[in-house]
Scaffold this active site. Structure first.
Site, PDB file in Angstrom:
ATOM      1  N   LYS A 158     -16.021   3.841   0.976  1.00  0.00           N
ATOM      2  CA  LYS A 158     -14.959   3.086   1.509  1.00  0.00           C
ATOM      3  C   LYS A 158     -13.972   4.002   2.491  1.00  0.00           C
ATOM      4  O   LYS A 158     -13.301   4.811   2.104  1.00  0.00           O
ATOM      5  CB  LYS A 158     -14.105   2.488   0.474  1.00  0.00           C
ATOM      6  CG  LYS A 158     -12.971   1.818   0.873  1.00  0.00           C
ATOM      7  CD  LYS A 158     -11.872   1.487  -0.088  1.00  0.00           C
ATOM      8  CE  LYS A 158     -10.613   0.748   0.579  1.00  0.00           C
ATOM      9  NZ  LYS A 158      -9.425   0.362  -0.384  1.00  0.00           N
ATOM     10  N   TYR A 204     -13.711   7.153  -1.681  1.00  0.00           N
ATOM     11  CA  TYR A 204     -12.846   6.404  -1.077  1.00  0.00           C
ATOM     12  C   TYR A 204     -12.235   7.478  -0.306  1.00  0.00           C
ATOM     13  O   TYR A 204     -11.364   8.338  -0.744  1.00  0.00           O
ATOM     14  CB  TYR A 204     -11.851   6.025  -1.992  1.00  0.00           C
ATOM     15  CG  TYR A 204     -10.789   5.074  -1.452  1.00  0.00           C
ATOM     16  CD1 TYR A 204     -10.740   4.732  -0.270  1.00  0.00           C
ATOM     17  CD2 TYR A 204      -9.512   4.841  -2.503  1.00  0.00           C
ATOM     18  CE1 TYR A 204      -9.767   4.057   0.327  1.00  0.00           C
ATOM     19  CE2 TYR A 204      -8.537   4.140  -1.976  1.00  0.00           C
ATOM     20  CZ  TYR A 204      -8.532   3.700  -0.607  1.00  0.00           C
ATOM     21  OH  TYR A 204      -7.489   3.114   0.000  1.00  0.00           O
ATOM     22  N   VAL A 218     -13.762  -3.672   2.277  1.00  0.00           N
ATOM     23  CA  VAL A 218     -12.999  -3.666   1.018  1.00  0.00           C
ATOM     24  C   VAL A 218     -11.403  -3.981   1.694  1.00  0.00           C
ATOM     25  O   VAL A 218     -10.885  -3.109   2.476  1.00  0.00           O
ATOM     26  CB  VAL A 218     -12.898  -2.229   0.157  1.00  0.00           C
ATOM     27  CG1 VAL A 218     -12.073  -2.295  -0.743  1.00  0.00           C
ATOM     28  CG2 VAL A 218     -14.251  -1.579  -0.080  1.00  0.00           C
ATOM     29  N   THR A 231      -3.981  -0.778  -4.173  1.00  0.00           N
ATOM     30  CA  THR A 231      -3.360  -2.228  -4.033  1.00  0.00           C
ATOM     31  C   THR A 231      -3.057  -2.633  -5.541  1.00  0.00           C
ATOM     32  O   THR A 231      -2.154  -3.331  -5.742  1.00  0.00           O
ATOM     33  CB  THR A 231      -4.127  -3.243  -3.470  1.00  0.00           C
ATOM     34  OG1 THR A 231      -4.666  -2.582  -2.095  1.00  0.00           O
ATOM     35  CG2 THR A 231      -3.462  -4.331  -3.180  1.00  0.00           C
TER      36      THR A 231
END
Length: 299
Positions: free
Chosen positions: A167, A139, A207, A51
């Site tokens: 995550k 992740y 998250v 992001t």
């Protein structure tokens, strides 16, 4: 900052990287946004992630952003820095720079595009984890990376003293349930819409992209669930759901997050770097209407 039993906190925004109209980083806006997010429910922030448009920001910019955000929030929140690359040595350098800039932890994604073996994924992640003294959140986002952390790889990595969390943006609740129980890692939903199901199988937090807009409500979801009140958690999530749909609905959460923040006056500009193109007039109208419908902007 978060308690020692949950070193990365419970609600972390995957923060956008503010940019001026000419595409340069706006560090003043980054500091202000970081403080705003911590004032509204976040006890953690992730910078230089997907992001945050990490593929198009450069080494010095990444370090400057980490330093700016850490200075802005002080000890009020944990700051994780992305250290993701399909070049292991590049990822190691990113990790080292993040540590020097003051990051509290690292977010390490599977090496994308190259499609290495699981042994390659393991060795890559260990190399990054070994390069600093910072704790690591894995992740898992196969829709973007094209490659998952296989369950056996997660189990192997869980034995590393600095790998402490995941995550999970794979959307695989069955595997998550098993790995949460077997590895003892702190598990975070990487998908706003799956927060409640992930909490129900043992995740400790989220998250988020939508927490740019509704951090207080998402924090309430987690607090209510952990207090043993799933009905209140569900009600809080339903209140946040219009914003979750708005930010996540187009498939480009970075664009939607920046545009929403700009329309709300929380970001001076919604500028993004190519290959991310600016929203067209139709999308701006759609997002504005979505903010009004969510009760976040006056009609």
């Amino acid at each position: 900052m978060s308690d020692s039993s949950r070193p990365f906190g419970s609600l972390l925004t995957a923060m956008v990287t503010p940019m001026r109209a000419d595409g340069s980083l706006d560090l003043d806006a980054a500091a202000e946004l970081a403080v705003h997010l911590v004032d509204h429910g976040n006890d953690g922030l992730v910078v230089n992630g997907t992001t945050g448009e990490a593929p198009t920001t450069h080494a010095q910019e990444k370090a400057d952003l980490v330093r700016t955000v850490v200075d802005a929030v002080g000890d009020r929140a944990v700051v994780l820095a992305g250290a993701g690359s399909n070049d292991t040595q590049h990822a190691v350098r990113m990790a080292e720079h993040a540590e020097k800039a003051g990051a509290h932890g690292l977010l390490v994604v599977t090496p994308y595009y190259s499609r290495p073996s699981q042994e390659g994924v393991f060795q890559h992640t260990v190399a990054v984890a070994d390069s600093t003294g910072l704790p690591v959140m894995l992740y898992d986002v196969p829709a973007r990376s094209g490659l998952r952390y296989a369950p056996d790889t997660v189990a192997r990595l869980a034995e590393h003293p600095r790998v402490v969390a995941v995550k999970d943006a794979a959307g695989d609740l069955q595997t998550a349930t098993r790995l949460i129980a077997e590895t003892g890692l702190d598990w975070y939903s990487g998908d706003d819409g799956l927060l409640l199901p992930f909490l129900s199988v043992g995740a400790v937090g989220l998250v988020s992209m939508a927490a740019h807009l509704v951090g207080d409500q998402l924090a309430q979801v987690i607090t209510a669930f952990e207090a043993g009140d799933p009905a209140a958690a569900r009600a809080a999530f339903l209140a946040a759901l219009p914003a979750v749909d708005l930010v996540n609905g187009s498939g480009n959460g970075a664009l939607r997050s920046k545009l929403c923040l700009s329309l709300l006056g929380l970001l001076p500009s919604a500028t993004m770097r190519l290959p991310q193109a600016a929203a067209d007039d139709d999308e701006v109208r759609e997002v504005r209407a979505g903010l009004v419908a969510a009760g976040l902007l006056a009609g």
